[in-house]
Design a protein around this motif. Structure first.
Motif, PDB file in Angstrom:
ATOM      1  N   THR A 283      16.370 -36.649-115.355  1.00  0.00           N
ATOM      2  CA  THR A 283      15.810 -37.706-116.201  1.00  0.00           C
ATOM      3  C   THR A 283      16.844 -38.198-117.195  1.00  0.00           C
ATOM      4  O   THR A 283      17.054 -39.406-117.376  1.00  0.00           O
ATOM      5  CB  THR A 283      14.571 -37.198-116.949  1.00  0.00           C
ATOM      6  OG1 THR A 283      13.575 -36.784-116.007  1.00  0.00           O
ATOM      7  CG2 THR A 283      14.005 -38.276-117.862  1.00  0.00           C
ATOM      8  N   GLY A 284      17.536 -37.233-117.841  1.00  0.00           N
ATOM      9  CA  GLY A 284      18.535 -37.605-118.840  1.00  0.00           C
ATOM     10  C   GLY A 284      19.710 -38.346-118.232  1.00  0.00           C
ATOM     11  O   GLY A 284      20.122 -39.397-118.739  1.00  0.00           O
ATOM     12  N   ILE A 285      20.261 -37.810-117.146  1.00  0.00           N
ATOM     13  CA  ILE A 285      21.424 -38.459-116.547  1.00  0.00           C
ATOM     14  C   ILE A 285      21.044 -39.830-115.995  1.00  0.00           C
ATOM     15  O   ILE A 285      21.870 -40.750-115.927  1.00  0.00           O
ATOM     16  CB  ILE A 285      22.045 -37.550-115.451  1.00  0.00           C
ATOM     17  CG1 ILE A 285      23.540 -37.855-115.278  1.00  0.00           C
ATOM     18  CG2 ILE A 285      21.322 -37.674-114.150  1.00  0.00           C
ATOM     19  CD1 ILE A 285      24.385 -37.406-116.429  1.00  0.00           C
ATOM     20  N   GLY A 286      19.768 -39.993-115.639  1.00  0.00           N
ATOM     21  CA  GLY A 286      19.302 -41.283-115.145  1.00  0.00           C
ATOM     22  C   GLY A 286      19.356 -42.371-116.209  1.00  0.00           C
ATOM     23  O   GLY A 286      19.477 -43.564-115.868  1.00  0.00           O
ATOM     24  N   TYR A 287      19.273 -41.981-117.486  1.00  0.00           N
ATOM     25  CA  TYR A 287      19.356 -42.969-118.562  1.00  0.00           C
ATOM     26  C   TYR A 287      20.715 -43.668-118.596  1.00  0.00           C
ATOM     27  O   TYR A 287      20.859 -44.743-119.176  1.00  0.00           O
ATOM     28  CB  TYR A 287      19.089 -42.312-119.918  1.00  0.00           C
ATOM     29  CG  TYR A 287      17.651 -41.869-120.128  1.00  0.00           C
ATOM     30  CD1 TYR A 287      16.591 -42.654-119.709  1.00  0.00           C
ATOM     31  CD2 TYR A 287      17.362 -40.654-120.755  1.00  0.00           C
ATOM     32  CE1 TYR A 287      15.276 -42.245-119.903  1.00  0.00           C
ATOM     33  CE2 TYR A 287      16.054 -40.233-120.950  1.00  0.00           C
ATOM     34  CZ  TYR A 287      15.017 -41.036-120.520  1.00  0.00           C
ATOM     35  OH  TYR A 287      13.722 -40.633-120.712  1.00  0.00           O
ATOM     36  N   LEU A 288      21.724 -43.047-117.991  1.00  0.00           N
ATOM     37  CA  LEU A 288      23.049 -43.682-117.976  1.00  0.00           C
ATOM     38  C   LEU A 288      23.055 -44.985-117.189  1.00  0.00           C
ATOM     39  O   LEU A 288      24.006 -45.770-117.296  1.00  0.00           O
ATOM     40  CB  LEU A 288      24.085 -42.714-117.395  1.00  0.00           C
ATOM     41  CG  LEU A 288      24.438 -41.498-118.254  1.00  0.00           C
ATOM     42  CD1 LEU A 288      25.458 -40.621-117.535  1.00  0.00           C
ATOM     43  CD2 LEU A 288      24.979 -41.920-119.613  1.00  0.00           C
ATOM     44  N   ALA A 289      22.002 -45.219-116.409  1.00  0.00           N
ATOM     45  CA  ALA A 289      21.899 -46.498-115.697  1.00  0.00           C
ATOM     46  C   ALA A 289      21.850 -47.673-116.665  1.00  0.00           C
ATOM     47  O   ALA A 289      22.180 -48.805-116.294  1.00  0.00           O
ATOM     48  CB  ALA A 289      20.659 -46.499-114.798  1.00  0.00           C
ATOM     49  N   TYR A 290      21.464 -47.407-117.925  1.00  0.00           N
ATOM     50  CA  TYR A 290      21.457 -48.458-118.952  1.00  0.00           C
ATOM     51  C   TYR A 290      22.866 -48.768-119.450  1.00  0.00           C
ATOM     52  O   TYR A 290      23.081 -49.796-120.097  1.00  0.00           O
ATOM     53  CB  TYR A 290      20.581 -48.046-120.144  1.00  0.00           C
ATOM     54  CG  TYR A 290      19.127 -47.814-119.791  1.00  0.00           C
ATOM     55  CD1 TYR A 290      18.379 -48.780-119.122  1.00  0.00           C
ATOM     56  CD2 TYR A 290      18.500 -46.612-120.124  1.00  0.00           C
ATOM     57  CE1 TYR A 290      17.051 -48.565-118.807  1.00  0.00           C
ATOM     58  CE2 TYR A 290      17.169 -46.387-119.809  1.00  0.00           C
ATOM     59  CZ  TYR A 290      16.449 -47.369-119.150  1.00  0.00           C
ATOM     60  OH  TYR A 290      15.132 -47.148-118.822  1.00  0.00           O
ATOM     61  N   SER A 291      23.810 -47.877-119.186  1.00  0.00           N
ATOM     62  CA  SER A 291      25.201 -48.084-119.638  1.00  0.00           C
ATOM     63  C   SER A 291      25.932 -48.899-118.575  1.00  0.00           C
ATOM     64  O   SER A 291      26.643 -48.362-117.721  1.00  0.00           O
ATOM     65  CB  SER A 291      25.897 -46.736-119.872  1.00  0.00           C
ATOM     66  OG  SER A 291      25.252 -45.996-120.873  1.00  0.00           O
ATOM     67  N   LYS A 292      25.739 -50.190-118.629  1.00  0.00           N
ATOM     68  CA  LYS A 292      26.245 -51.067-117.571  1.00  0.00           C
ATOM     69  C   LYS A 292      27.771 -51.119-117.519  1.00  0.00           C
ATOM     70  O   LYS A 292      28.333 -51.527-116.501  1.00  0.00           O
ATOM     71  CB  LYS A 292      25.679 -52.481-117.765  1.00  0.00           C
ATOM     72  CG  LYS A 292      24.155 -52.547-117.699  1.00  0.00           C
ATOM     73  CD  LYS A 292      23.630 -52.006-116.369  1.00  0.00           C
ATOM     74  CE  LYS A 292      22.113 -52.110-116.288  1.00  0.00           C
ATOM     75  NZ  LYS A 292      21.581 -51.523-115.028  1.00  0.00           N
ATOM     76  N   LYS A 293      28.450 -50.746-118.597  1.00  0.00           N
ATOM     77  CA  LYS A 293      29.907 -50.788-118.614  1.00  0.00           C
ATOM     78  C   LYS A 293      30.554 -49.458-118.258  1.00  0.00           C
ATOM     79  O   LYS A 293      31.790 -49.344-118.252  1.00  0.00           O
ATOM     80  CB  LYS A 293      30.406 -51.247-119.989  1.00  0.00           C
ATOM     81  CG  LYS A 293      30.007 -52.682-120.338  1.00  0.00           C
ATOM     82  CD  LYS A 293      30.631 -53.120-121.649  1.00  0.00           C
ATOM     83  CE  LYS A 293      30.275 -54.579-121.949  1.00  0.00           C
ATOM     84  NZ  LYS A 293      30.898 -55.055-123.200  1.00  0.00           N
ATOM     85  N   LEU A 294      29.732 -48.446-117.952  1.00  0.00           N
ATOM     86  CA  LEU A 294      30.276 -47.116-117.682  1.00  0.00           C
ATOM     87  C   LEU A 294      31.199 -47.151-116.461  1.00  0.00           C
ATOM     88  O   LEU A 294      30.793 -47.550-115.367  1.00  0.00           O
ATOM     89  CB  LEU A 294      29.144 -46.116-117.448  1.00  0.00           C
ATOM     90  CG  LEU A 294      29.566 -44.644-117.373  1.00  0.00           C
ATOM     91  CD1 LEU A 294      30.109 -44.171-118.724  1.00  0.00           C
ATOM     92  CD2 LEU A 294      28.406 -43.767-116.935  1.00  0.00           C
TER      93      LEU A 294
END
Length: 489
Positions: A113-124
């Motif tokens: 769940t937590g690592i999935g939030y990185l989908a919001y980091s579009k510039k990653l």
């Protein structure tokens, strides 16, 4: 500094690299506090992050231009408070809009769940996961789908990852140029073939497994058909940096195809790879004229038509290197489990190793466990025109005479001796008389005293303590990961 313009202040702050210095600078004045906050682009936090989510949120607010974040809980205990969890990753993704580079190490409370939030980091663009026991393939797939700009992906000691849909997706997307997979038991070298078209753009690849991998033999490749001529239809024409460690290869099976298809390599590291075939390695060296760095860590096996017990490569490989790799500058040759009583267990001869150093513009050389290399070899190295750095590890046949020879090497400025049993204080006296070394490191050489190394170089590091076999030979020690598995299993 109050009268300085903001652009000039920014330039000054950019030149300060130590975090402690930046923190001190921000306390001088309000102007510097604000300027330093604007310019700070990277933070490294960990066990002191408490309460974790609240402190991380305040850091994101204070430093609005953060682009690189490293969170490391190595050495953490429950007494230090709760680790950063899923909510913390949500905060990071939502409050750090410029985030392009993220490293999570020993973050045991972040799951899919937590690592999935990185989908919001579009510039990653870069994600490194080092021991993430709660993250599975499902979480990685969320990242792969959501982070369209991802170009560097490191997965180290992630025991819950098994299926590789995420890897297939990354391969089809074609944005990843750097892929590192180490110590992930659920991922085999055969799974990595599913990266498919992604191999075409990949520039750096590293794969390592650990444990007693040589005892079981290679698992079957599900795509292999023994009754048909067969070759993986995979292109890796842009691969510049390749490291394979602790794997077993076989003809047309697994990652072995890389050794035949790479033609642009600049850096190659093969650590205890079982199944190397000399003809393939010679062909590889002949195709890689841009090779600059080579590390070979070898152990004796039954090799060749006569099934000799030796390391798998011979002087023929060194000749191919000398003739085909005119840019080779850095070489490591490590030999493990080779008996000092049987020098022939090392496939390279002393003459072959000296020939390589004299043929290429090698600036840095490490010989580890070279039990067939003696003072005569040191004499040969003394004529190496470009050699600047020499490291000798567990080389039992080198004596004080070899130290006297090496002082004649034209450009040598740095020398390291680790567990070289036959070098004594007399050898250090030879180095001191030459007065040419900038740096001298002595570790575990019990016949060399601290007094003898004083004045032998401008900078001296000395330790009488012997290193463990694993440290000496670059073999993985499992204590840390084993301990964490016991805690969180």
């Amino acid at each position: 500094m109050e009268g300085l313009s903001e652009p000039l202040l920014a330039e000054i702050i950019k030149r300060i690299t130590r975090t402690s210095d930046l923190n001190s600078l921000s306390l001088v004045s309000k102007q510097l506090y604000n300027a330093e906050a604007e310019e700070r682009g990277t933070i490294h936090v960990g066990c002191s992050l408490h309460p974790a989510t609240e402190v991380l949120s305040s850091l994101c607010f204070r430093f609005p231009n953060l682009w690189k974040v490293e969170i490391n809980y190595s050495g953490w205990t429950s007494k230090q408070g709760k680790q950063l969890d899923n909510q913390g990753i949500l905060v990071l993704s939502s409050q750090c809009p410029l985030l392009t580079d993220l490293t999570l190490s020993f973050c045991s409370y972040i799951n899919d769940t937590g690592i999935g939030y990185l989908a919001y980091s579009k510039k990653l663009m870069a994600l490194r996961l080092n021991f993430a026991p709660a993250i599975s393939s499902s979480g990685l797939l969320s990242v792969a789908v959501g982070c369209k700009s991802l170009s560097a992906f490191h997965l180290v000691d992630c025991m819950k990852v098994s299926s590789v849909e995420w890897l297939e997706y990354l391969g089809r997307a074609g944005s990843v140029v750097e892929l590192v997979v180490k110590d992930c038991k659920g991922i085999s070298q055969y799974d990595l073939l599913k990266f498919g078209p992604g191999w075409m753009k990949l520039e750096k690849f590293e794969f390592e497994i650990n444990g007693n991998y040589w005892l079981a033999g290679p698992p079957p490749d599900p795509s292999y058909d023994a009754h048909h001529l067969y070759k993986y239809d995979i292109c890796c024409e842009n691969l510049k940096d390749l490291r394979l460690a602790h794997i077993i290869t076989a003809p047309e099976i697994g990652l072995r195809f890389l050794l035949g298809d790479c033609k642009t390599l600049e850096k190659l590291c093969l650590d205890y790879v079982i199944g190397l075939v000399e003809s393939e390695m010679i062909a590889l060296f002949q195709n890689c004229s841009n090779l600059r760095s080579l590390s070979l860590r070898l152990m004796p096996l039954r090799c060749g038509p006569d099934m000799d017990f030796r390391t798998p490569l011979t002087d023929e490989s060194l000749k191919a290197l000398g003739l085909s790799c005119p840019m080779l500058e850095f070489v490591e040759l490590t030999f493990t489990f080779c008996s000092s009583s049987y020098p022939s267990q090392i496939g390279f001869t002393q003459e072959g190793m000296v020939m390589l150093v004299q043929s290429c513009p090698i600036r840095a050389l490490m010989l580890n466990g070279a039990n067939n290399f003696n003072d005569e070899g040191m004499k040969g190295l003394s004529s190496a025109e470009f050699l600047e750095t020499l490291e000798l590890v567990d080389c039992e046949r080198i004596t004080d005479v070899g130290m006297s020879f090496i002082t004649s090497t034209p450009c040598l400025s740095s020398l390291t001796l680790r567990q070289c049993k036959r070098v004594t204080d007399n050898g250090m006296a030879e180095l001191a008389r030459s007065q040419k070394l900038e740096s001298l490191t002595i570790v575990g050489c019990r016949r060399i005293s601290l007094k003898a190394v004083q004045g032998a170089a401008r900078s001296v590091h000395y330790s009488k303590e012997s290193e463990s076999f694993a440290d000496l030979k670059g073999m993985k020690k499992m204590e840390t990961s084993t301990l964490f598995r016991q805690i969180f299993s």
